[in-house]
Scaffold this active site. Structure first.
Site, PDB file in Angstrom:
ATOM      1  N   ASN A 127       0.881  -1.395  -0.046  1.00 41.67           N
ATOM      2  CA  ASN A 127       0.116   0.107  -0.049  1.00 41.67           C
ATOM      3  C   ASN A 127       0.906   1.177   0.074  1.00 41.67           C
ATOM      4  O   ASN A 127       1.405   1.633   1.189  1.00 41.67           O
ATOM      5  CB  ASN A 127      -1.002  -0.247   1.216  1.00 41.67           C
ATOM      6  CG  ASN A 127      -1.833   1.092   1.170  1.00 41.67           C
ATOM      7  OD1 ASN A 127      -1.848   2.203   0.481  1.00 41.67           O
ATOM      8  ND2 ASN A 127      -2.897   0.824   1.904  1.00 41.67           N
ATOM      9  N   ASP A 128       1.259   1.686  -1.171  1.00 40.04           N
ATOM     10  CA  ASP A 128       2.195   2.877  -1.399  1.00 40.04           C
ATOM     11  C   ASP A 128       1.384   4.037  -0.503  1.00 40.04           C
ATOM     12  O   ASP A 128       2.432   5.165  -0.284  1.00 40.04           O
ATOM     13  CB  ASP A 128       2.131   3.412  -2.828  1.00 40.04           C
ATOM     14  CG  ASP A 128       2.926   2.632  -3.788  1.00 40.04           C
ATOM     15  OD1 ASP A 128       3.927   2.115  -3.393  1.00 40.04           O
ATOM     16  OD2 ASP A 128       2.483   2.251  -4.777  1.00 40.04           O
ATOM     17  N   THR A 129       0.318   4.195  -0.019  1.00 37.73           N
ATOM     18  CA  THR A 129      -0.070   5.236   0.483  1.00 37.73           C
ATOM     19  C   THR A 129      -0.010   5.369   2.026  1.00 37.73           C
ATOM     20  O   THR A 129      -0.525   6.209   2.968  1.00 37.73           O
ATOM     21  CB  THR A 129      -1.485   5.682   0.191  1.00 37.73           C
ATOM     22  OG1 THR A 129      -2.505   4.808   0.504  1.00 37.73           O
ATOM     23  CG2 THR A 129      -1.481   5.780  -1.521  1.00 37.73           C
TER      24      THR A 129
END
Lengths: 787, 787
Positions: free
Chosen positions: B474-476
């Site tokens: 989850n890049d965020t």
């Protein structure tokens, strides 16, 4: 062909048909909030930094050109017909279309089936917002039921991400209508952005915050579904493409006139928006702010007013050129309709030059800017090439050569700009001001200047000329290579000029050792140039990395370059005979009917040794276009040679006014300078490109006022030494200088270009042509007799 | 609402009206030359690298949406009426509009006033060009005099500069018509680019290379002045905006049919273009190349053909999902209509996952890719996040945290992808292949995998979970902060999976010490997770930099996250009871009618401790959208739990076919997966975004084939272990595996989801459900009885 005219009385350029060859724009700005607007309502807005704080979106390569913008649609609710009084984007034939670009404002008006609409766009001096003030008048005999839709398309704050990372960026912004404040608010969901707001003093009966809801699928600004249907969808935008569209209705009886003011601005807190909306909902306040704006510009202009026999000359020098100078001073080469405000930042070289022609009118801002710029200097004397206005942090452009990470000219411009500032203001305190270097240590501004000189001293190439680094003034003369030996003769001349300037400054400061050192160095480099850079009829331009000469008769292409001729004269490197010789060569090889081109003959193919300059087709950009920035240097050189007619001829060749009647050829705005005019080696000879942001603004202003009119500030006074066209029999200049007003009336009964017989101040004959410094706020009557 | 249908016989999706809610596109590509084309002819092209070798320009935020494209205008020269058979850009009402997106080609056809037009677009397998093959048929009773204008707008090679630096870039490219070759050639003036060419086998009677000449001022692709006037201007482009427009004329008698082939391609040398033009001017060669293309795709697909009682399932698994898998394998997340091909490059994490579902069909390409990817690993085991296809050089995205310059999951995906490759191919030689590290040293691929493990071992946080670095899958989820202590429980689970996988690999290699080490570590992390990450009803997700738990009932928002539940099961970390418990919690809190969302409840404001994930309005992207990539992990988990009906239900929820009838809600293409579907916390619940490039492709394919149908490659054979909906009474799969064909027929007379009674191969009863490796190129008859 003509698309408009100069209305000098109102200080406006009036565009009389909307379909100009390119968008003809205006900058509405208080120096922080900036809105660019075209003659058909196109354009975009940002706050301080066009890269990271972009408010309105613009599509640079759009078809049709120039979309989107600040649009107001008017819909006849009785017939369902709609149009935009700005012509774009609906593009319906309008009656009496007129766009008046004034100083800091734009008025667009037109009529359609009896409804006259006028929109005034401006940015107030103090508040960070833009006003769209709409006046509607019913000139028909029947009642009109009108719908009024406003439209602005937001950029997703980061102008880079807005174009680059749609899968992400189109999910982070929100725009909603606030029914209490009666405004649309737009910001990033995480509130890391400012908050943009859009409101009006009309009764909003519908709105859209989501672009697709307002426009409709496979439609454009030309035919929004909400306008077509006469009602908005009251959409919110949670992600997607946020817009500000509102719907008002209006009944206009025959001959009735009504107004609505729309307000688009940005704030940190919603509460601030409330106050601003409250203020600008009142027509009176709009009026007051508009008058303040006009007054500010009048005050800016009045510092130098000329009256010459040439009305066009007057209109350029009194209005449009200083106006453009303020724009370049504010935005350097960062943001226009061609500079997208994403990559280039504010240039060090550019910004220093941009101070030159606003120094007499905005000395405090210039002082601030000069000190800001000095902060991006390194301890070894070189400087970053650009910086970003939001942070002040320096950087280099992408194409900087990592092994020669400097531009050989950048740091030297600082000396010229500071010298100019000192002469104009007499504010010697600036030199003592302590300024940081990039590394963190600090020193006086004077020492910053000295380090600039040191850098060049320490970066001399094998032929004794300054190493060119990544490039010099000519960004595309990329002579770097494995030996790191490319050299610039132009920078050698610029170095001579810088040495003379700093020596003069040192002399004023009574720093004798410095004076001696710099004078010796100046003599040395001058002799060296004359010994090694003279090509027989002109000066060469440079040496490549492997020692090949550039700008010589021995070259097959690129035999002669303009800049080392004009600068040979301007920098006082050239002896008298060579001065005439080299400027005659310019006249012979480089002068075209639309201006002086940069070199001859153009490069017809790519040269790996030269790189950039040979990446352009002949006649474009640095490959032999009429690169306007360098034209005023030739004008100055001709003034130094005393050839007023030639200087004036060169001035007129690129003067905006001279383009007004050939607008279909020139294409860009005929009220300001463009970066380049396509050269005569290209089929589109005469077509200008990249309007507004160009060093041409400052330098042409200086060439005209300091050299042609010959009124030049100096350390101890205002020097008068005109070099005018012989046919002029007189001229007059009202010039503010160090808190006094000089009303200078020059007579030229003998029709000479140069030479002064007599100077009187308040009827007292002066010893020489240097007018004294008065500093007393009074006006002085100066009479000059040429002869 | 429905905009089209699946034509499974022809392996085409047929769009029956042009005004789809978004452009519905196709990728035409040979893996190097790539042309994206929408159902109305919009789109762009590039060669290998969409950032630096962009051929056709696209305006992402355009109004109308989806411009420009590959346009053919048809003009009735008797009436001066003109239209585009692709509907856009002229947008005239057409009869019988149809767009057929096939595998590697798109056909668009329509009729207007008796003239039927059909355009076939495709990119041949070997040649770097695109074909637009136009067939015109006169179905009217009168003779038709037609003008045919082709149009393509070039990008100025660098897709970044094309948007960023207009003042420069619009002066470096040239396009000219070559009257000898009868083609338009387009390249940078300095010839540093490839040379693009555009030609046809029709007689060119006019052309335009300059956009403004062809389109006209304040016009667009909708109404080009050249088309309106029925003649081109024969313009060249020396700078400006180059295009390729040609004009042919054609007389069509009643019922007559004629064809023209247009060819747009790129070459290094003009001479190559000549050969290619010569080849493709022949209709027969176009036909041959088109058939070759179809054959290649048939060969690709036939490696895994399923026949289940669910026709939609078959159509997805046999055609569209593997087609999308090849697209993601080729372009990762780099270039689509939402990914602009400028910034992101090819992702390490993405690309490893993209190999999973093409491994059985393209083992050689997968081997090559895995070795390429390993090259961007550092000696300490971490990897770059992205790389650029032209150079293979690694990089990080802008938002990488300089103090935690790694993504905690990236390197671990390599182990999963290599393990998958080994099981599919049995090619153990790959592990011995020597591959460079970024620093320059080299080692076997097996050692690369070991170093990936070491990196995680060496980056464990204060709670004993892997440090999250910049983020995880989850890049965020950006939990970095001053302590550099953010931790990821998901990565802990992924680490357990990686340890099991590498231990199994080591076991096959008989590396006993490694087996023991990794098994011990696996046990340790498993115990640790169960001790510290169990929240009572589900597993927590992460710890923030200052030690705050994320994804716990104690949180106000973001109480439960999907991934640590599905991965708890998939990675075999969860004991049986907790497996059911956590997946039941998923069902309770996260399942919506359009798919499973990523977390509950969404973040309603920005959390500085979490950053990215809380920058989206609720329901978008990682903030509780149905992030499709993570749905198949839940499907797999349910299969592991034996709940075939639930797995199937989850599969169907996001399956493209299930979106076909609600296309006006779903918006993106209903034949492929999108990155996300807006969650039920957002007013646009159900609207998908960012179609095509998503890990969903690979994982859904795996979930469906390996887990629902249960046919999974393993080190020593093909395992059969279905977990199907109970209502299915049988299914059949033809599966290629290590050079043999397995014709697998599964009977389910007892209507169970799971369980196998009997397996026969060529009528011989097998000991277990692991089908042997045959390697002999023969077809085997496999009968499986569930029960």
């Amino acid at each position: 062909m003509q698309y408009g005219y100069f209305d000098n009385k109102n200080k406006e350029y009036v565009i009389t048909r909307p379909d100009t060859p390119l968008p003809w724009i205006n900058y509405l700005s208080n120096g922080k909030y900036c809105a660019m607007v075209s003659n058909t309502g196109g354009g975009y807005s940002f706050y301080i930094d066009p890269r990271d704080q972009r408010i309105l979106r613009y599509r640079y390569n759009n078809l049709p050109i120039d979309r989107p913008g600040r649009y107001i649609y008017i819909r006849d609710n009785q017939t369902s017909e709609y149009w935009t009084p700005t012509w774009q984007p609906v593009i319906k034939k309008l009656d009496n279309y007129e766009c008046r670009h004034g100083l800091g404002y734009t008025k667009i008006s037109s009529s359609y089936k009896g409804v006259k609409a006028k929109i005034l766009y401006f940015v107030p001096l103090e508040d960070n917002l833009e006003i769209w003030s709409l006046t509607l008048q019913n000139n028909s005999s029947g009642k009109k039921e009108l719908g009024i839709f406003s439209y602005a398309e937001f950029c997703l704050w980061s102008a880079i991400a807005d174009q680059r990372d749609l899968q992400y960026i189109q999910n982070v912004a929100v725009a909603k209508y606030d029914h209490i404040v009666n405004a649309i608010f737009y910001h990033l969901f995480d509130l890391s952005s400012y908050i943009a707001f859009f409101a009006s003093n009309g009764k909003v009966i519908g709105y859209d915050c989501d672009r697709e809801s307002f426009i409709g699928l496979y439609r454009s600004e030309e035919n929004p579904v909400s306008v077509e249907n006469g009602k908005c969808k009251n959409s919110q935008a949670l992600g997607g493409n946020p817009i500000a569209a509102t719907y008002n209705s209006m009944t206009l009886n025959p001959h009735e006139t009504k107004r609505i003011v729309f307000i688009l601005g940005i704030v940190k807190e919603k509460s601030q928006a409330k106050q601003l909306i409250h203020k600008y909902k009142k027509f009176d306040n709009v009026e007051i702010e508009f008058l303040k704006l006009k007054e500010t510009w009048d005050n800016y202009l009045k510092k130098n007013i000329v009256e010459t026999p040439d009305e066009d000359f007057n209109s350029i020098i009194n209005i449009w050129n200083p106006y453009q100078c303020k724009t370049t001073f504010d935005w350097a080469r960062y943001v226009s309709f061609y500079e997208t405000g994403i990559g280039r930042g504010i240039g060090f070289r550019d910004s220093n030059q941009d101070t030159l022609a606003v120094c007499h009118s905005l000395p405090k801002l210039v002082r601030k800017r000069l000190l800001e710029l000095a902060k991006i200097q390194f301890e070894d004397g070189k400087v970053y090439h650009i910086y970003f206005p939001l942070t002040g942090k320096g950087d280099y452009p992408d194409y900087v050569n990592p092994r020669m990470k400097f531009f050989s000219d950048d740091h030297l411009w600082m000396i010229y700009a500071v010298s100019n500032y000192l002469k104009e203001t007499g504010d010697w305190s600036i030199l003592k001001h302590e300024v940081d270097y990039v590394e963190g240590s600090k020193d006086s501004l004077y020492d910053h200047l000295k380090r600039a000189i040191e850098f060049t001293i320490n970066h001399i190439g094998p032929h004794g000329f300054p190493l060119i680094g990544t490039a010099d003034w000519n960004d595309t003369l990329q002579l770097h290579g494995p030996n790191q030996n490319g050299e610039s003769v132009m920078v050698a001349m610029q170095f001579h000029k810088a040495l003379s300037d700093i020596s003069n400054i040192a002399n004023e400061l009574n720093f004798k050792a410095d004076v001696e050192k710099y004078n010796n160095l100046a003599k040395k480099i001058k002799d060296h140039i004359n010994k090694y850079a003279w090509d027989g009829q002109w000066y060469i331009r440079a040496y490549t990395d492997d020692g090949e000469v550039i700008g010589s008769k021995s070259n097959e292409e690129g035999k002669i370059f303009l800049n080392t001729q004009s600068w040979a004269v301007f920098s006082k490197v050239a002896p008298v005979d060579r001065s005439f010789q080299c400027m005659d060569s310019v006249r012979k090889y480089l002068v075209t009917k639309f201006g002086i081109k940069l070199l001859y003959p153009p490069y017809t193919r790519f040269y790996p040794k030269l790189k950039g300059i040979s990446t352009f087709p002949p006649g474009l950009k640095e490959n032999a276009s009429i690169f306007c920035h360098s034209n005023p240097w030739a004008e100055i050189a001709e003034c130094i040679l005393g050839r007023g007619d030639i200087a004036y001829e060169y001035f007129k060749k690129i003067a905006p006014t001279s383009k007004n009647k050939i607008a279909e050829i020139h294409q860009t705005e005929p009220y300001i300078y463009s970066q380049m005019i396509t050269g005569n080696d290209h089929p589109k000879f005469g077509a200008a490109k990249n309007s507004w942001l160009t060093g041409t603004a400052s330098w042409t202003m200086k060439a005209a006022t300091d050299w042609i009119l010959g009124i030049r500030s100096d350390f101890h006074g205002l020097k008068i030494n005109p070099c005018i066209p012989k046919k002029w029999d007189k001229f007059r200049v009202t010039r503010y200088f160090r808190n006094a007003i000089y009303d200078i009336q020059v007579q030229n009964p003998e029709h000479r270009s140069k030479g002064i017989k007599l100077v009187k101040v308040d009827n007292i004959i002066q010893e020489n042509n240097l007018l004294p410094v008065f500093k007393d706020g009074k006006k002085y009557d100066v009479k000059v007799l040429m002869g």
